[in-house]
Write a protein that holds these residues in place. Structure first.
Motif, PDB file in Angstrom:
ATOM      1  N   THR A 216      36.303  25.733 113.157  1.00 27.09           N
ATOM      2  CA  THR A 216      35.636  27.028 113.156  1.00 27.09           C
ATOM      3  C   THR A 216      34.782  27.247 111.906  1.00 27.09           C
ATOM      4  N   ALA A 217      34.927  26.385 110.905  1.00 29.54           N
ATOM      5  CA  ALA A 217      34.183  26.540 109.648  1.00 29.54           C
ATOM      6  C   ALA A 217      32.969  25.621 109.604  1.00 29.54           C
ATOM      7  N   VAL A 218      33.198  24.313 109.736  1.00 25.55           N
ATOM      8  CA  VAL A 218      32.113  23.326 109.702  1.00 25.55           C
ATOM      9  C   VAL A 218      32.290  22.438 110.934  1.00 25.55           C
ATOM     10  N   THR A 219      31.784  22.901 112.046  1.00 22.72           N
ATOM     11  CA  THR A 219      32.053  22.254 113.324  1.00 22.72           C
ATOM     12  C   THR A 219      31.519  20.835 113.388  1.00 22.72           C
ATOM     13  N   GLU A 220      30.294  20.614 112.898  1.00 22.72           N
ATOM     14  CA  GLU A 220      29.676  19.290 113.023  1.00 22.72           C
ATOM     15  C   GLU A 220      30.461  18.236 112.251  1.00 22.72           C
TER      16      GLU A 220
ATOM     17  N   VAL B   5      32.611  15.004 113.731  1.00 23.76           N
ATOM     18  CA  VAL B   5      32.386  13.621 113.271  1.00 23.76           C
ATOM     19  C   VAL B   5      33.704  12.998 112.825  1.00 23.76           C
ATOM     20  N   GLY B   6      34.522  13.757 112.091  1.00 22.19           N
ATOM     21  CA  GLY B   6      35.818  13.252 111.658  1.00 22.19           C
ATOM     22  C   GLY B   6      36.739  12.960 112.822  1.00 22.19           C
ATOM     23  N   ALA B   7      36.736  13.846 113.835  1.00 26.59           N
ATOM     24  CA  ALA B   7      37.575  13.628 115.013  1.00 26.59           C
ATOM     25  C   ALA B   7      37.130  12.384 115.771  1.00 26.59           C
TER      26      ALA B   7
ATOM     27  N   THR C 259      31.493  24.867 127.054  1.00 28.09           N
ATOM     28  CA  THR C 259      30.429  25.657 126.425  1.00 28.09           C
ATOM     29  C   THR C 259      30.963  26.739 125.505  1.00 28.09           C
ATOM     30  N   GLN C 260      32.195  27.209 125.729  1.00 28.88           N
ATOM     31  CA  GLN C 260      32.761  28.260 124.900  1.00 28.88           C
ATOM     32  C   GLN C 260      33.562  27.647 123.757  1.00 28.88           C
ATOM     33  N   THR C 261      33.475  28.264 122.599  1.00 24.22           N
ATOM     34  CA  THR C 261      34.175  27.750 121.414  1.00 24.22           C
ATOM     35  C   THR C 261      35.296  28.680 120.965  1.00 24.22           C
TER      36      THR C 261
ATOM     37  N   ILE D 270      44.109  20.232 119.721  1.00 28.02           N
ATOM     38  CA  ILE D 270      44.956  20.071 118.534  1.00 28.02           C
ATOM     39  C   ILE D 270      44.341  20.794 117.340  1.00 28.02           C
ATOM     40  N   SER D 271      43.035  20.701 117.210  1.00 25.17           N
ATOM     41  CA  SER D 271      42.362  21.355 116.084  1.00 25.17           C
ATOM     42  C   SER D 271      42.432  22.873 116.185  1.00 25.17           C
ATOM     43  N   ASP D 272      42.542  23.394 117.414  1.00 24.46           N
ATOM     44  CA  ASP D 272      42.662  24.848 117.575  1.00 24.46           C
ATOM     45  C   ASP D 272      43.916  25.385 116.898  1.00 24.46           C
ATOM     46  N   THR D 273      44.972  24.577 116.885  1.00 22.35           N
ATOM     47  CA  THR D 273      46.239  25.021 116.293  1.00 22.35           C
ATOM     48  C   THR D 273      46.172  25.076 114.776  1.00 22.35           C
TER      49      THR D 273
END
Length: 236
Positions: free
Chosen positions: A116-120, A124-126, A182-184, A43-46
């Motif tokens: 893609t900007a602040v992954t960590e 945590v939010g997800a 492993t791939q982002t 969902i976040s990818d969209t």
């Protein structure tokens, strides 16, 4: 009077329609721009790249605000029901309310910090959104059984329990399989070694998200029965 004007039922109706539109619109825009694959992206990818990231962020924030309003209205309804009948544990109601607010806060974090900007921070939010949200609907299912027959019907209680069970079971493959991805990159190939884990995690993530949406649909009949009023008092 139209049915959606009865009581506060417009709150869950708006929340369901707006949240569904958030996921679908951002997915369609990302798909049209070839930013994601057609088969089950996260969902976040969209909402990772502009302009869909802007739309996703704005609409998700509005969904979170609508969620807070709906969760608060549900809390006050159960509080009133408990005060009149004493069938619901007040501590259970307050705990569910706090968990619901934390879930909405997680939504705001997800919308503000793209993966893609602040992954960590995004992760945590997800995690906050999913864990708190699942616990919230589980506790609300328990509250529904405690309030019966003064609250919802037994059929609604069973539907809520079923939806909460689906969300609970779908969360584990979402979380566990994500560790093996492993791939982002936003575009995936079927011959990638971690593709099966990505697919399982993404599918279950969509199931959990729409389980939340379906759960709030069950609030509509309850919310027809009450309204909330704001009382203003001047300090002397």
């Amino acid at each position: 009077m139209f049915w959606f004007k009865q009581g506060l039922c417009f709150l869950p109706v708006f929340l369901v329609i707006w949240s569904s539109s958030t996921f679908i619109i951002s997915y369609l825009i990302a798909l049209f721009r070839h930013d994601v694959d057609i088969i089950f992206p996260y969902i976040s990818d969209t909402g990772a790249n502009p302009p869909e990231s802007c739309i996703f962020g704005l609409m998700t924030f509005i969904s979170a605000c609508a969620g807070i309003a709906t969760i608060y209205a549900r809390y006050k309804y159960v509080e009133k029901l408990s005060g009149d009948t004493r069938v619901v544990n007040p501590c259970l109601n307050k705990t569910a309310f706090v968990l619901g607010i934390f879930s909405c806060l997680g939504m705001c974090i997800v919308a503000t910090f793209q993966e893609t900007a602040v992954t960590e921070v995004h992760d945590v939010g997800a995690l906050m959104f999913f864990v708190s949200g699942i616990l919230y609907i589980i506790l609300q299912s328990v509250i529904s059984y405690q309030a019966y027959p003064f609250g919802s019907s037994m059929s609604v209680c069973r539907v809520r329990s079923g939806i909460a069970t689906i969300a609970f079971l779908a969360f584990f493959p979402t979380f566990i399989c994500a560790f093996f991805v492993t791939q982002t990159t936003l575009h995936r190939q079927k011959d990638d070694k971690d593709y099966p884990f990505h697919l399982a995690s993404a599918v279950c993530e969509w199931i959990v998200a729409f389980s939340f949406i379906c759960y709030f649909l069950t609030y509509i009949d309850d919310f027809k029965l009450f309204t909330l009023r704001v009382k203003t008092e001047f300090q002397e």
